[in-house]
Design an enzyme around this catalytic site. Structure first.
Site, PDB file in Angstrom:
ATOM      1  N   ASN A  40       5.681   7.826   9.864  1.00  0.00           N
ATOM      2  CA  ASN A  40       4.666   8.825   9.539  1.00  0.00           C
ATOM      3  C   ASN A  40       5.188  10.255   9.594  1.00  0.00           C
ATOM      4  O   ASN A  40       4.519  11.175   9.134  1.00  0.00           O
ATOM      5  CB  ASN A  40       3.470   8.681  10.482  1.00  0.00           C
ATOM      6  CG  ASN A  40       2.718   7.392  10.244  1.00  0.00           C
ATOM      7  OD1 ASN A  40       2.450   7.026   9.106  1.00  0.00           O
ATOM      8  ND2 ASN A  40       2.400   6.684  11.321  1.00  0.00           N
TER       9      ASN A  40
ATOM     10  N   LYS B  97      37.099  11.708 -13.166  1.00  0.00           N
ATOM     11  CA  LYS B  97      35.741  11.456 -13.655  1.00  0.00           C
ATOM     12  C   LYS B  97      35.827  10.595 -14.912  1.00  0.00           C
ATOM     13  O   LYS B  97      36.503  10.949 -15.865  1.00  0.00           O
ATOM     14  CB  LYS B  97      35.042  12.787 -13.956  1.00  0.00           C
ATOM     15  CG  LYS B  97      33.540  12.667 -14.247  1.00  0.00           C
ATOM     16  CD  LYS B  97      33.217  12.431 -15.707  1.00  0.00           C
ATOM     17  CE  LYS B  97      33.456  13.658 -16.544  1.00  0.00           C
ATOM     18  NZ  LYS B  97      32.984  13.453 -17.952  1.00  0.00           N
TER      19      LYS B  97
ATOM     20  N   ARG C 196      56.357  26.539 -23.334  1.00  0.00           N
ATOM     21  CA  ARG C 196      56.587  27.465 -22.241  1.00  0.00           C
ATOM     22  C   ARG C 196      57.134  28.760 -22.825  1.00  0.00           C
ATOM     23  O   ARG C 196      58.076  28.734 -23.625  1.00  0.00           O
ATOM     24  CB  ARG C 196      57.580  26.855 -21.257  1.00  0.00           C
ATOM     25  CG  ARG C 196      57.725  27.602 -19.943  1.00  0.00           C
ATOM     26  CD  ARG C 196      58.790  26.959 -19.079  1.00  0.00           C
ATOM     27  NE  ARG C 196      58.473  25.582 -18.744  1.00  0.00           N
ATOM     28  CZ  ARG C 196      59.368  24.748 -18.220  1.00  0.00           C
ATOM     29  NH1 ARG C 196      60.623  25.146 -18.039  1.00  0.00           N
ATOM     30  NH2 ARG C 196      59.015  23.523 -17.922  1.00  0.00           N
TER      31      ARG C 196
ATOM     32  N   ALA D 289      57.045  20.653 -17.428  1.00  0.00           N
ATOM     33  CA  ALA D 289      56.123  21.374 -16.541  1.00  0.00           C
ATOM     34  C   ALA D 289      55.642  22.668 -17.192  1.00  0.00           C
ATOM     35  O   ALA D 289      56.360  23.314 -17.956  1.00  0.00           O
ATOM     36  CB  ALA D 289      56.805  21.676 -15.223  1.00  0.00           C
TER      37      ALA D 289
ATOM     38  N   LEU E 119       0.854  -1.185   0.000  1.00  0.00           N
ATOM     39  CA  LEU E 119       0.000   0.000   0.000  1.00  0.00           C
ATOM     40  C   LEU E 119       0.889   1.234   0.000  1.00  0.00           C
ATOM     41  O   LEU E 119       1.609   1.513   0.974  1.00  0.00           O
ATOM     42  CB  LEU E 119      -0.913  -0.005   1.223  1.00  0.00           C
ATOM     43  CG  LEU E 119      -1.814  -1.247   1.380  1.00  0.00           C
ATOM     44  CD1 LEU E 119      -2.665  -1.131   2.642  1.00  0.00           C
ATOM     45  CD2 LEU E 119      -2.691  -1.451   0.150  1.00  0.00           C
TER      46      LEU E 119
ATOM     47  N   GLY F 192      -4.545   0.544  15.795  1.00  0.00           N
ATOM     48  CA  GLY F 192      -5.811  -0.150  15.930  1.00  0.00           C
ATOM     49  C   GLY F 192      -5.672  -1.273  16.940  1.00  0.00           C
ATOM     50  O   GLY F 192      -4.595  -1.865  17.082  1.00  0.00           O
TER      51      GLY F 192
ATOM     52  N   ARG G 176       1.947  14.138   7.380  1.00  0.00           N
ATOM     53  CA  ARG G 176       2.747  14.432   8.575  1.00  0.00           C
ATOM     54  C   ARG G 176       4.239  14.506   8.285  1.00  0.00           C
ATOM     55  O   ARG G 176       5.013  14.976   9.120  1.00  0.00           O
ATOM     56  CB  ARG G 176       2.457  13.390   9.658  1.00  0.00           C
ATOM     57  CG  ARG G 176       1.154  13.645  10.413  1.00  0.00           C
ATOM     58  CD  ARG G 176       0.897  12.589  11.456  1.00  0.00           C
ATOM     59  NE  ARG G 176       0.408  11.352  10.873  1.00  0.00           N
ATOM     60  CZ  ARG G 176       0.190  10.230  11.559  1.00  0.00           C
ATOM     61  NH1 ARG G 176       0.452  10.197  12.856  1.00  0.00           N
ATOM     62  NH2 ARG G 176      -0.279   9.158  10.958  1.00  0.00           N
TER      63      ARG G 176
ATOM     64  N   ASN H 272      38.602  18.550 -20.957  1.00  0.00           N
ATOM     65  CA  ASN H 272      37.803  17.585 -21.725  1.00  0.00           C
ATOM     66  C   ASN H 272      36.510  18.153 -22.296  1.00  0.00           C
ATOM     67  O   ASN H 272      35.805  17.461 -23.025  1.00  0.00           O
ATOM     68  CB  ASN H 272      37.459  16.381 -20.834  1.00  0.00           C
ATOM     69  CG  ASN H 272      36.725  16.789 -19.565  1.00  0.00           C
ATOM     70  OD1 ASN H 272      36.983  17.844 -19.008  1.00  0.00           O
ATOM     71  ND2 ASN H 272      35.819  15.941 -19.107  1.00  0.00           N
ATOM     72  N   TYR H 273      36.174  19.411 -22.002  1.00  0.00           N
ATOM     73  CA  TYR H 273      34.869  19.954 -22.409  1.00  0.00           C
ATOM     74  C   TYR H 273      35.073  21.270 -23.162  1.00  0.00           C
ATOM     75  O   TYR H 273      35.735  22.191 -22.675  1.00  0.00           O
ATOM     76  CB  TYR H 273      34.012  20.186 -21.160  1.00  0.00           C
ATOM     77  CG  TYR H 273      32.612  20.662 -21.432  1.00  0.00           C
ATOM     78  CD1 TYR H 273      31.772  19.990 -22.319  1.00  0.00           C
ATOM     79  CD2 TYR H 273      32.116  21.788 -20.791  1.00  0.00           C
ATOM     80  CE1 TYR H 273      30.484  20.428 -22.563  1.00  0.00           C
ATOM     81  CE2 TYR H 273      30.821  22.233 -21.011  1.00  0.00           C
ATOM     82  CZ  TYR H 273      30.014  21.549 -21.915  1.00  0.00           C
ATOM     83  OH  TYR H 273      28.727  21.982 -22.143  1.00  0.00           O
TER      84      TYR H 273
END
Length: 466
Positions: free
Chosen positions: A232, A355, A444, A427, A7, A144, A14, A390-391
């Site tokens: 609840n 990522k 550089r 570097a 259910l 109940g 609440r 990357n974007y």
């Protein structure tokens, strides 16, 4: 056949939330998903979810769960009316159906299984048509009450709002869980009326109807009342989280997992942890995470949907949807996300973010680096401050770095780009084209030196402020 109805049509006012009550999470999983998982663990063959308020959100939350059917209660007219909506799903099926609420996430597989076993046994012995899951409390306010006759037989269940003062003193309460024989279920649901203070169709009223028909009604007494706590409001949500967290942590400790401060550790119910893992203070481990032996999860770390091999050390880091190879160290303050695959004997240091990156064995990125959408070979050194750009504002591109490559500090690698095996990048370089094998590359600008000019500049800036 064993079936179940959940259910889940109510709004849950609440909770004081725009989100459906059953979607509020406990240890990283919605309450209704906890209930579904318990039913599946109990080998229930057919599960029907009754949807109502924000039905599409609830359905979306269950989208990855197989073998679930849905029925809709368009108006919230009570639990009996909700169960009626499952007639097309279950009305033609023999066997028994258990009715549970979507806000009872602590209900266990053992309890579900034992209710069915008891009900089916008594159905054969005396034609039992319904088994009610009950408990006892010194103060059963809010529940109940189970009403019995002089022979101690269950003759009905009275909701607290409709109970007399004497009935409110009854200690045995109704949990809201019923196991019903399908043969007697749907025809008797039609006989329930809404003659009560709420003008709702109460499922407990089916007990009186079955008794009039001389059908046996039994009870299964819950062994731990905590199992049937209905959430609840936010207070109950917190209480249930504490109970489940303690239960899960206690179980893993008994199986050989060390926890420095278990009261601060949150582990999801789908997590699997091997022996001799150490989990320090303030750690959260969720999702389908697997952790192998002799790994240390350091304090303040968050792990979600990861596979972590043996002898890994993770220090104060956030890792999600990734794989970590054996004998690797991560952190402090690293962030790995979106399908990273980290090899064995690697080093990912402080303030490093990966990522969607593959990082092969014996490679290292010790500090202050971002690698996104990249494939890194073995024995690669990524210098401090290296970034894969990357974007381009429209799409993502890949950076590929071969084996035994040295990337100097503060390098920018503009994707798409490939740096082949053995290359050495000086570097401070910004690279936009592929680098051949064993090549040296550096971009550089010329160094400008003017002796004594710093004094002139300082004076110039000071004069400008006057």
């Amino acid at each position: 056949m064993r079936s179940a109805v959940i259910l889940a049509a109510g709004k849950g006012t609440r909770m004081q939330s725009a989100k459906p009550k059953v979607l509020h999470e406990i240890l990283g999983k919605s309450m209704i998903l906890h209930v579904v998982q318990t039913l599946k663990d109990a080998k229930i063959q057919k599960i029907v979810v009754i949807l109502g308020h924000e039905s599409e959100l609830v359905k979306e939350n269950l989208a990855n769960e197989k073998h679930i059917e849905f029925a809709y209660q368009h108006e919230q007219l009570g639990t009996a009316d909700a169960l009626k909506q499952a007639k097309s799903n279950l009305g033609h099926i023999s066997g028994s159906t258990i009715v549970v609420c979507g806000d009872t996430p602590l209900l266990t597989r053992k309890t579900i299984t034992e209710i069915f076993e008891q009900h089916e046994k008594q159905e054969q012995v005396d034609g039992c048509a319904c088994t009610v899951l009950t408990g006892e409390l010194e103060d059963a306010s809010g529940y109940g009450r189970i009403i019995r006759n002089v022979n101690h037989e269950i003759i009905g269940i009275i909701e607290e709002k409709d109970a007399t003062s004497d009935e409110k003193l009854v200690k045995e309460f109704n949990s809201g869980v019923y196991c019903l024989s399908n043969a007697h279920l749907f025809e008797n649901l039609e006989k329930i009326t809404n003659n009560n203070t709420q003008s709702e169709y109460y499922l407990p009223d089916i007990i009186k109807i079955l008794k009039i028909q001389k059908k046996a009604v039994a009870r299964y007494i819950i062994k731990d009342n905590a199992e049937i706590i209905g959430v609840n409001d936010r207070v109950a949500l917190s209480d249930v989280t504490t109970i489940l967290r303690h239960k899960i942590n206690h179980g893993w400790q008994l199986q050989g997992v060390t926890m420095h401060n278990p009261e601060t550790i949150f582990i999801g119910r789908d997590v699997i942890i091997a022996k001799d893992v150490i989990i320090e203070t303030n750690v959260k481990i969720l999702g389908n995470t697997r952790i192998a032996s002799d790994t240390i999860i350091g304090m303040n770390s968050e792990i979600n949907n990861c596979t972590i091999a043996e002898n890994v050390i993770i220090k104060q880091s956030v890792i999600s949807d990734s794989i970590i190879g054996a004998h690797t160290t991560v952190g402090p303050f690293a962030h790995l996300r979106q399908q990273c695959e980290i090899g064995k004997h690697t080093r990912i240091g402080n303030f490093v973010e990966f990522k969607n990156t593959r990082f092969a064995d014996y490679s290292a990125s010790a500090h202050l680096t971002y690698l996104g959408d990249a494939e890194i070979g073995h024995h690669v050194n990524i210098g401090c401050g290296t970034i894969t750009a990357n974007y381009n504002g429209v799409s993502k591109s890949k950076t590929i770095i071969g084996n035994s490559v040295f990337i100097g500090s503060n390098s920018n690698l503009i994707a798409p780009i490939t740096i082949h095996n053995g290359a050495f990048i000086g570097a401070g370089s910004t690279l936009m084209q592929d680098i051949p094998e064993n090549a040296f590359a550096m971009t550089r600008g010329p160094e400008i030196l003017k002796e004594g000019y710093a004094t002139i500049l300082k004076q110039k800036y000071a004069d400008a402020k006057k």
